[in-house]
Design a protein around this motif. Structure first.
Motif, mmCIF file in Angstrom:
data_model
loop_
_atom_site.group_PDB
_atom_site.id
_atom_site.type_symbol
_atom_site.label_atom_id
_atom_site.label_comp_id
_atom_site.label_asym_id
_atom_site.label_seq_id
_atom_site.Cartn_x
_atom_site.Cartn_y
_atom_site.Cartn_z
ATOM 1 N N ARG A 1 0.837 -1.201 0.000
ATOM 2 C CA ARG A 1 0.000 0.000 0.000
ATOM 3 C C ARG A 1 0.871 1.250 0.000
ATOM 4 N NH1 ARG A 1 -5.565 -1.861 1.506
ATOM 5 N NH2 ARG A 1 -4.994 -2.956 -0.375
ATOM 6 N N SER B 1 -6.854 3.349 0.403
ATOM 7 C CA SER B 1 -8.210 2.857 0.162
ATOM 8 C C SER B 1 -8.951 2.613 1.479
ATOM 9 C CB SER B 1 -8.097 1.539 -0.618
ATOM 10 O OG SER B 1 -9.351 0.934 -0.740
ATOM 11 N N ALA B 2 -10.183 3.086 1.549
ATOM 12 C CA ALA B 2 -10.983 2.891 2.772
ATOM 13 C C ALA B 2 -12.325 2.297 2.389
ATOM 14 C CB ALA B 2 -11.181 4.226 3.477
ATOM 15 N N TYR C 1 -11.210 0.426 8.442
ATOM 16 C CA TYR C 1 -9.861 -0.154 8.561
ATOM 17 C C TYR C 1 -9.058 0.258 7.342
ATOM 18 C CZ TYR C 1 -11.504 -3.051 12.369
ATOM 19 O OH TYR C 1 -12.011 -3.477 13.564
ATOM 20 N N SER D 1 -10.173 -7.182 -0.395
ATOM 21 C CA SER D 1 -11.417 -7.937 -0.229
ATOM 22 C C SER D 1 -11.140 -9.410 0.103
ATOM 23 C CB SER D 1 -12.341 -7.822 -1.446
ATOM 24 O OG SER D 1 -11.816 -8.487 -2.549
ATOM 25 N N PRO D 2 -12.103 -10.054 0.782
ATOM 26 C CA PRO D 2 -11.911 -11.439 1.212
ATOM 27 C C PRO D 2 -12.086 -12.422 0.055
ATOM 28 C CG PRO D 2 -14.032 -10.623 1.952
ATOM 29 C CD PRO D 2 -13.361 -9.473 1.279
ATOM 30 N N PRO D 3 -11.678 -13.684 0.269
ATOM 31 C CA PRO D 3 -11.672 -14.655 -0.833
ATOM 32 C C PRO D 3 -13.017 -14.812 -1.536
ATOM 33 C CG PRO D 3 -10.488 -15.526 1.051
ATOM 34 C CD PRO D 3 -11.071 -14.228 1.496
ATOM 35 N N PHE D 4 -14.129 -14.762 -0.789
ATOM 36 C CA PHE D 4 -15.413 -14.985 -1.483
ATOM 37 C C PHE D 4 -15.693 -13.849 -2.467
ATOM 38 C CE2 PHE D 4 -16.878 -12.545 2.232
ATOM 39 C CZ PHE D 4 -17.759 -11.646 1.662
ATOM 40 N N GLY E 1 -24.888 -9.492 -1.929
ATOM 41 C CA GLY E 1 -24.413 -8.808 -0.713
ATOM 42 C C GLY E 1 -22.927 -9.031 -0.514
ATOM 43 N N ALA E 2 -22.233 -9.345 -1.570
ATOM 44 C CA ALA E 2 -20.851 -9.812 -1.419
ATOM 45 C C ALA E 2 -19.832 -8.744 -1.791
ATOM 46 C CB ALA E 2 -20.652 -11.044 -2.277
ATOM 47 N N GLN F 1 -14.807 -4.985 1.027
ATOM 48 C CA GLN F 1 -13.635 -4.368 0.356
ATOM 49 C C GLN F 1 -12.831 -5.429 -0.332
ATOM 50 O OE1 GLN F 1 -10.984 -2.559 -0.335
ATOM 51 N NE2 GLN F 1 -9.218 -3.513 0.530
HETATM 52 C C1 LIG Z 1 -3.835 -6.893 6.964
HETATM 53 C C2 LIG Z 1 -5.116 -6.282 6.513
HETATM 54 C C3 LIG Z 1 -5.111 -5.057 5.883
HETATM 55 C C4 LIG Z 1 -6.323 -4.465 5.470
HETATM 56 N N1 LIG Z 1 -6.286 -3.248 4.832
HETATM 57 C C5 LIG Z 1 -7.454 -2.658 4.451
HETATM 58 C C6 LIG Z 1 -7.464 -1.382 3.815
HETATM 59 O O1 LIG Z 1 -6.410 -0.789 3.574
HETATM 60 N N2 LIG Z 1 -8.640 -0.823 3.489
HETATM 61 C C7 LIG Z 1 -9.828 -1.448 3.762
HETATM 62 O O2 LIG Z 1 -10.873 -0.904 3.479
HETATM 63 N N3 LIG Z 1 -9.855 -2.659 4.363
HETATM 64 C C8 LIG Z 1 -8.696 -3.270 4.712
HETATM 65 N N4 LIG Z 1 -8.720 -4.504 5.324
HETATM 66 C C9 LIG Z 1 -10.014 -5.075 5.681
HETATM 67 C C10 LIG Z 1 -10.412 -6.203 4.791
HETATM 68 O O3 LIG Z 1 -10.877 -5.689 3.580
HETATM 69 C C11 LIG Z 1 -11.478 -6.987 5.534
HETATM 70 O O4 LIG Z 1 -10.823 -7.716 6.541
HETATM 71 C C12 LIG Z 1 -12.236 -7.905 4.613
HETATM 72 O O5 LIG Z 1 -13.020 -7.135 3.747
HETATM 73 C C13 LIG Z 1 -13.142 -8.871 5.372
HETATM 74 O O6 LIG Z 1 -13.976 -8.173 6.251
HETATM 75 P P1 LIG Z 1 -14.031 -8.604 7.774
HETATM 76 O O7 LIG Z 1 -12.640 -8.717 8.286
HETATM 77 O O8 LIG Z 1 -14.945 -7.658 8.452
HETATM 78 O O9 LIG Z 1 -14.618 -10.080 7.733
HETATM 79 P P2 LIG Z 1 -16.093 -10.597 7.986
HETATM 80 O O10 LIG Z 1 -17.105 -9.737 7.352
HETATM 81 O O11 LIG Z 1 -16.246 -10.844 9.439
HETATM 82 O O12 LIG Z 1 -16.052 -11.961 7.196
HETATM 83 C C14 LIG Z 1 -15.262 -13.066 7.695
HETATM 84 C C15 LIG Z 1 -15.493 -14.270 6.821
HETATM 85 O O13 LIG Z 1 -16.858 -14.658 6.818
HETATM 86 C C16 LIG Z 1 -17.196 -15.210 5.562
HETATM 87 N N5 LIG Z 1 -18.200 -14.343 4.918
HETATM 88 C C17 LIG Z 1 -18.634 -13.127 5.351
HETATM 89 N N6 LIG Z 1 -19.563 -12.618 4.514
HETATM 90 C C18 LIG Z 1 -19.733 -13.533 3.510
HETATM 91 C C19 LIG Z 1 -20.525 -13.567 2.329
HETATM 92 N N7 LIG Z 1 -21.393 -12.580 1.994
HETATM 93 N N8 LIG Z 1 -20.394 -14.644 1.510
HETATM 94 C C20 LIG Z 1 -19.527 -15.636 1.809
HETATM 95 N N9 LIG Z 1 -18.745 -15.663 2.914
HETATM 96 C C21 LIG Z 1 -18.834 -14.623 3.762
HETATM 97 C C22 LIG Z 1 -15.920 -15.227 4.746
HETATM 98 O O14 LIG Z 1 -15.231 -16.442 4.948
HETATM 99 C C23 LIG Z 1 -15.151 -14.062 5.356
HETATM 100 O O15 LIG Z 1 -13.774 -14.135 5.059
HETATM 101 C C24 LIG Z 1 -7.539 -5.122 5.720
HETATM 102 C C25 LIG Z 1 -7.539 -6.374 6.340
HETATM 103 C C26 LIG Z 1 -6.354 -6.954 6.729
HETATM 104 C C27 LIG Z 1 -6.404 -8.291 7.415
#
Ligand SMILES: Cc1cc2nc3c(=O)[nH]c(=O)nc-3n(C[C@H](O)[C@H](O)[C@H](O)COP(=O)(O)OP(=O)(O)OC[C@H]3O[C@@H](n4cnc5c(N)ncnc54)[C@H](O)[C@@H]3O)c2cc1C
Length: 505
Positions: free
Chosen positions: A99, A145-146, A184, A447-450, A501-502, A505
């Motif tokens: 970043r 990015s936020a 975050y 964004s997360p894997p899903f 709803g997916a 970020q």
């Molecule tokens: C090291 C690090 C740096 C980051 N930097 C940034 C940044 O610079 N800017 C920013 O905006 N964000 C940042 N993030 C945040 C990151 O984008 C979020 O952690 C991510 O979007 C997941 O959100 P959450 O942690 O709230 O997980 P949760 O919403 O709690 O989700 C956890 C898990 O639940 C499951 N899940 C949840 N919802 C669904 C769905 N609809 N369908 C299927 N499975 C689902 C998945 O397995 C998911 O991984 C950072 C995160 C990390 C760990």
């Protein structure tokens, strides 16, 4: 048009409220946990001017120099130049940082593409979008990015819990909107601006919402607070943890305690359709630089594993060669996706050149979803010594040094100090607290894997396989008329966008 490192340092010396380890940070640029990355960012600005690297990081137009990273891409050459510029930076600093601006600024080009759509929804803000795109080129800010809010109970809308769990507008004034909530953000404490937008796409039937707001946040704004996780730098010696001490990018919970966002920085407001559109196109450019980091991480895994195997003569074993080949296949898989994404790039609705979307998003899934396996192969190849080797102090101490010299000198080419250095690097790449953090970063930070898989679902052209099978099975045209669009395109994809709803970020 391109800043110097000194100008960057001055830009973040604005009295912002940064906290770490329970304490207010008074001198950000000299704080041991922030200094390494701030120095790297300043160095990148200076590299844009330095005769040795200027032409790799900057370009000249209308008698002015601009950063290649900030240039909206219009040709394949622009993408090759960006890829080369990022490689130049990572090779100069000797490690991987993500970043630092080039990886997030692409979100602005998605906005550029969306101007017409956003204009249709609400014409008030289109001039702001254009001004901010130009402003990035003209001012060369450090952009981050936020997206991600704390969110609270995911099963409830914000109105049914603490409403600040998702960032929202609390009131309008003559000069702008006042927002409340938290995000975050990696690197925000030492950056200049963040493109801030909603994390969710599940708006139900609501056409308007106080939560559907996107804006450029000046990170020096009053009433912002940055509450950071603890840093890795300075916790243990740099000789023993060389990556943690140099490349830690501090993440922060950024609190918006009724922060005024001037109208000229608002990019969309209240319309959930606009928010949905932005979420669904957000990474169409920025995923490229993010995935490029995995390529460099793969090079580090290969280098650390191969040096270890060569040192001890294990690279002669076929079973070891096969494990090295698996690392190479991972690396080349990412390389192929990035290369093909440029070669088969697509024209965007706004006239820019997007990396081929299906290939880019598939490459992101490959790179992020297999990283943990590759780290494990590299860990196995490096052997148990990466976690049981004594620290540098023991290699230096008169009582223990002779023993460690004896047992860590492998041959005339590999003396104890080089072996210690390699094992220390491998430990920090694979085993340390920092290594675990880095893996989580690649898993979640874009964004997360899903959501990565969801992006593939939307970008892949499903029609080809369906038409092929229709013909192969001799299905009638009732099943799928020639030329009909299949899921993944048009209306079906839009349905998916609105209902999954997916859009984390
Ligand atoms: C090291 C690090 C740096 C980051 N930097 C940034 C940044 O610079 N800017 C920013 O905006 N964000 C940042 N993030 C945040 C990151 O984008 C979020 O952690 C991510 O979007 C997941 O959100 P959450 O942690 O709230 O997980 P949760 O919403 O709690 O989700 C956890 C898990 O639940 C499951 N899940 C949840 N919802 C669904 C769905 N609809 N369908 C299927 N499975 C689902 C998945 O397995 C998911 O991984 C950072 C995160 C990390 C760990």
């Amino acid at each position: 048009m391109i800043r110097t490192g000194q100008e960057y340092l001055e830009s973040i010396d604005d009295g912002r409220e940064v906290y770490i380890n329970g304490e207010r940070v008074r001198d950000l640029a000299h704080h041991p946990m922030f200094k390494p990355l701030i120095d790297i960012r300043a160095r990148i600005y200076d590299m844009q001017h330095d005769g040795a690297t200027r032409d790799l990081l900057s370009y000249r137009e209308n008698d002015a120099w601009y950063a290649i990273a900030n240039r909206p891409p219009r040709t394949q050459q622009d993408w090759w130049a960006k890829r080369r510029a990022t490689d130049t930076v990572l090779e100069a600093i000797g490690g991987v940082v993500t970043r630092i601006g080039d990886e997030t600024v692409g979100e602005m080009w998605s906005l550029f593409d969306g101007q017409d759509v956003l204009n249709e929804v609400d014409p008030r803000f289109s001039t702001n979008i254009r001004r901010h795109i130009d402003g990035v080129l003209a001012r060369d800010p450090f952009h981050v990015s936020a997206n991600t809010d704390p969110k609270g109970d995911r099963s409830k809308p914000p109105q049914q819990q603490d409403p600040d769990m998702l960032l929202h507008v609390v009131r309008e004034t003559d000069s702008g909107i006042v927002v409340r909530g938290a995000k975050y953000e990696t690197a925000a404490p030492y950056a200049n601006q963040a493109f801030t937008k909603p994390t969710i796409g599940n708006w139900g039937d609501a056409a308007l919402s106080d939560y559907a707001v996107g804006f450029i946040c000046d990170l020096g704004s009053p009433r912002l607070k940055f509450i950071c996780r603890s840093g890795f730098a300075g916790r243990a010696g740099a000789a023993d943890y060389p990556l943690a001490n140099r490349f830690d990018e501090v993440d922060s919970l950024v609190i918006f305690d009724d922060v005024l966002i001037p109208w000229e920085n608002v990019l969309f407001y209240r319309h959930t359709r606009a928010a949905n559109y932005i979420r669904s196109t957000l990474h169409r450019y920025s995923a490229f630089a993010f995935v490029q980091r995995n390529l460099k991480l793969a090079d580090m895994l290969i280098g650390a594993a191969l040096f270890n195997a060569r040192q001890t003569g294990l690279d002669k074993q076929q079973a070891v060669q096969e494990k090295l080949a698996q690392l190479a296949v991972y690396r080349e898989g990412i390389n192929a996706h990035l290369t093909a994404a440029i070669t088969l790039a697509e024209r965007s609705p706004g006239g820019l050149l997007m990396p081929n979307q299906s290939l880019l998003y598939s490459g992101r899934v490959l790179a992020c979803s297999r990283l943990h396996e590759m780290m494990h192969i590299a860990r196995e190849l490096c052997g148990g010594q990466i976690c049981i080797t004594p620290d540098k102090a023991s290699f230096d101490a008169p009582e223990t040094r002779p023993w460690l010299d004896k047992y860590y000198t492998v041959n005339e080419g590999w003396v104890a100090e080089d072996r210690r250095r390699l094992l220390a690097l491998a430990r920090d790449l694979l085993n340390s607290d920092y290594a675990g953090h880095r893996l989580t970063f690649q898993l979640f930070a874009q964004s997360p894997p899903f959501a990565h898989l969801n992006a593939v679902y939307r970008a892949f052209d499903w029609e080809g396989p369906l038409q092929f099978v229709r013909a192969a099975a001799g299905l009638s045209e009732r099943v799928l008329p020639p030329g009909a669009r299949a899921p993944g395109d048009g209306a079906v994809a839009q349905w998916y966008v609105e209902h999954s709803g997916a859009f984390h970020q």
